[in-house]
Scaffold this active site. Structure first.
Site, PDB file in Angstrom:
ATOM      1  N   ASP A   1       0.821  -1.233  -0.103  1.00 31.31           N
ATOM      2  CA  ASP A   1       0.119  -0.085   0.020  1.00 31.31           C
ATOM      3  C   ASP A   1       0.860   1.319  -0.095  1.00 31.31           C
ATOM      4  O   ASP A   1       1.744   1.479   0.673  1.00 31.31           O
ATOM      5  CB  ASP A   1      -0.895   0.064   1.411  1.00 31.31           C
ATOM      6  CG  ASP A   1      -1.966   1.121   1.085  1.00 31.31           C
ATOM      7  OD1 ASP A   1      -2.225   1.564   0.087  1.00 31.31           O
ATOM      8  OD2 ASP A   1      -2.750   0.974   2.264  1.00 31.31           O
TER       9      ASP A   1
ATOM     10  N   ASP B   1      -3.073   2.408  -6.057  1.00 28.15           N
ATOM     11  CA  ASP B   1      -2.010   2.655  -4.945  1.00 28.15           C
ATOM     12  C   ASP B   1      -1.991   1.285  -4.067  1.00 28.15           C
ATOM     13  O   ASP B   1      -1.217   1.340  -2.804  1.00 28.15           O
ATOM     14  CB  ASP B   1      -2.397   4.051  -4.261  1.00 28.15           C
ATOM     15  CG  ASP B   1      -3.445   4.013  -3.281  1.00 28.15           C
ATOM     16  OD1 ASP B   1      -4.541   3.222  -3.679  1.00 28.15           O
ATOM     17  OD2 ASP B   1      -3.776   4.886  -2.455  1.00 28.15           O
ATOM     18  N   GLU B   2      -2.633   0.244  -4.244  1.00 29.47           N
ATOM     19  CA  GLU B   2      -2.403  -0.940  -3.542  1.00 29.47           C
ATOM     20  C   GLU B   2      -2.674  -2.055  -4.360  1.00 29.47           C
ATOM     21  O   GLU B   2      -3.135  -2.326  -5.621  1.00 29.47           O
ATOM     22  CB  GLU B   2      -3.474  -0.890  -2.557  1.00 29.47           C
ATOM     23  CG  GLU B   2      -4.713  -0.839  -2.817  1.00 29.47           C
ATOM     24  CD  GLU B   2      -5.569  -1.153  -1.646  1.00 29.47           C
ATOM     25  OE1 GLU B   2      -5.489  -1.901  -0.427  1.00 29.47           O
ATOM     26  OE2 GLU B   2      -6.697  -0.101  -1.443  1.00 29.47           O
TER      27      GLU B   2
END
Length: 396
Positions: free
Chosen positions: A14, A107-108
């Site tokens: 993350d 973003d993860e």
């Protein structure tokens, strides 16, 4: 003492305050300043750095309220093209670790690294390598949770923030999970949390030690069974390779950071060949071709530029992409500028079956495209190192 992560092959990576980190990575003047990324006065917060978060600013908060909570914050308008470019580069790095990358958002992502441990070390060591590469290449940080199941890895990465790694092997799952509030479980929202609290189930341990049928009578058949699995960390353990929402195969690319900054054209051109070989191999596997070749150059001071050119016809041929990449690099006239990173990307992808190449008088019946496909067949059978361009052998 043995590394406990060997029994925990699922990584959840993350990015830390992703949009804010990307927006400020080349702004040293904003160090120690609360920063909010978002729209105008009627918009909402897209992201906030950790200093702004200490004032209570959170994503999705109305900008007017965020400004009241933190009047000293610097507000930056989002640049989604830059965010998407960084996200794609990060995901390319993940796929160099393992093909089993399940993208959750820009973003993860989850990574299943059980097939990579012989090459790269234990899952904990791989997590540290991932963090180092993301920081080195993109100038931002990420946090990694390492566990044997998806939900525990997700919770572990939250505990690792910011910029850390938390390993939760199977032997420590109950000690890690059971003291937590039920609202910490992945997928448990505010309403479900409030409902569970009302019936006396406050901690994850409370849920774990409640019979499944009792849970199902209280919250429903499906949710009750799911909560029980989450409370014991026995939920889904398999990762499904899946692209992200901003990735579709509109483009494919790869970057490489040199072990030391270099101005040696031979080294740089050889890396452009390696990257072109990697990218076009992925394109042929996906059955796509593209017309626009882009190179990315990052200098020793982290300044980054891109250059692109569109070909007359879409291609998936390694030598054609490589020649254009070299042409773009030479056109920069960099002289002795030292480079930290180079990248190659092919954009404007379309289905390969829709591309009809114009025949050229005197062109041989079999050319580079046939050679590429022969190489693909060999690598599928004997591995990626079976056949490579000769100029790449000298450093292998």
């Amino acid at each position: 003492m043995a590394d406990p992560s060997w029994t925990a092959p699922i990584l959840h990576v993350d990015m830390d305050a992703f949009y804010a980190s990307v927006a400020t990575r080349e702004r040293p003047d904003l160090a120690g300043v609360p920063v909010i990324v978002g729209g105008g006065s009627r918009g909402v917060v897209l992201s906030a750095n950790y200093l702004a978060r200490s004032y209570g600013v959170r994503s999705a908060l109305p900008m007017t309220r965020a400004r009241r909570l933190c009047p000293t914050a610097v507000v930056i308008a989002p640049d989604f093209e830059v965010f998407a470019s960084v996200s794609r580069s990060v995901l390319e790095n993940f796929r160099r670790v393992t093909p089993l990358v399940e993208v959750v958002s820009m973003d993860e992502a989850f990574l299943d690294v059980r097939g990579s441990t012989r090459r790269l070390g234990s899952p904990a060591e791989i997590a540290e390598q991932v963090r180092a590469v993301v920081h080195d290449e993109q100038g931002i940080t990420c946090s990694v949770g390492v566990a044997a199941s998806v939900s525990v890895a997700k919770l572990a990465s939250r505990r690792a923030k910011p910029d850390g790694v938390v390993v939760v092997p199977p032997a420590r799952v109950t000690a890690f999970l059971h003291p937590l509030d039920v609202g910490e479980l992945w997928g448990v929202g505010e309403k479900t949390q409030a409902m569970l609290h009302r019936i006396g189930l406050v901690t994850v341990g409370d849920v774990a030690h409640t019979p499944v049928r009792t849970l199902q009578r209280a919250v429903g058949h499906h949710l009750g069974a799911h909560l029980h699995e989450l409370a014991w960390g026995t939920d889904r353990r398999a990762i499904t390779a899946k692209a992200g929402p901003l990735e579709p195969e509109r483009s494919m690319g790869a970057d490489e950071t040199f072990s030391r900054d270099t101005d040696d054209r031979e080294v740089i051109v050889r890396e452009l060949l390696r990257l072109s070989h990697r990218v076009t191999g992925r394109m042929r596997t996906a059955g796509v071709a593209g017309r626009t070749v882009t190179i990315k150059i990052r200098f020793a001071d982290f300044t980054t530029i891109t250059r692109s050119r569109t070909l007359p016809e879409a291609t998936d041929v390694t030598v054609e992409v490589f020649r254009m990449a070299v042409r773009l690099y030479d056109a920069l006239g960099l002289q002795r500028a030292r480079l930290r990173l180079v990248g190659v990307r092919v954009e404007g992808l379309v289905a390969r079956t829709s591309v009809h190449r114009q025949l050229v008088l005197g062109e041989p019946e079999h050319g580079w495209a046939d050679a590429d496909r022969a190489v693909d067949r060999a690598t599928r059978r004997f591995g990626a190192a079976a056949v490579r361009p000769a100029s790449l052998l000298r450093n292998s």
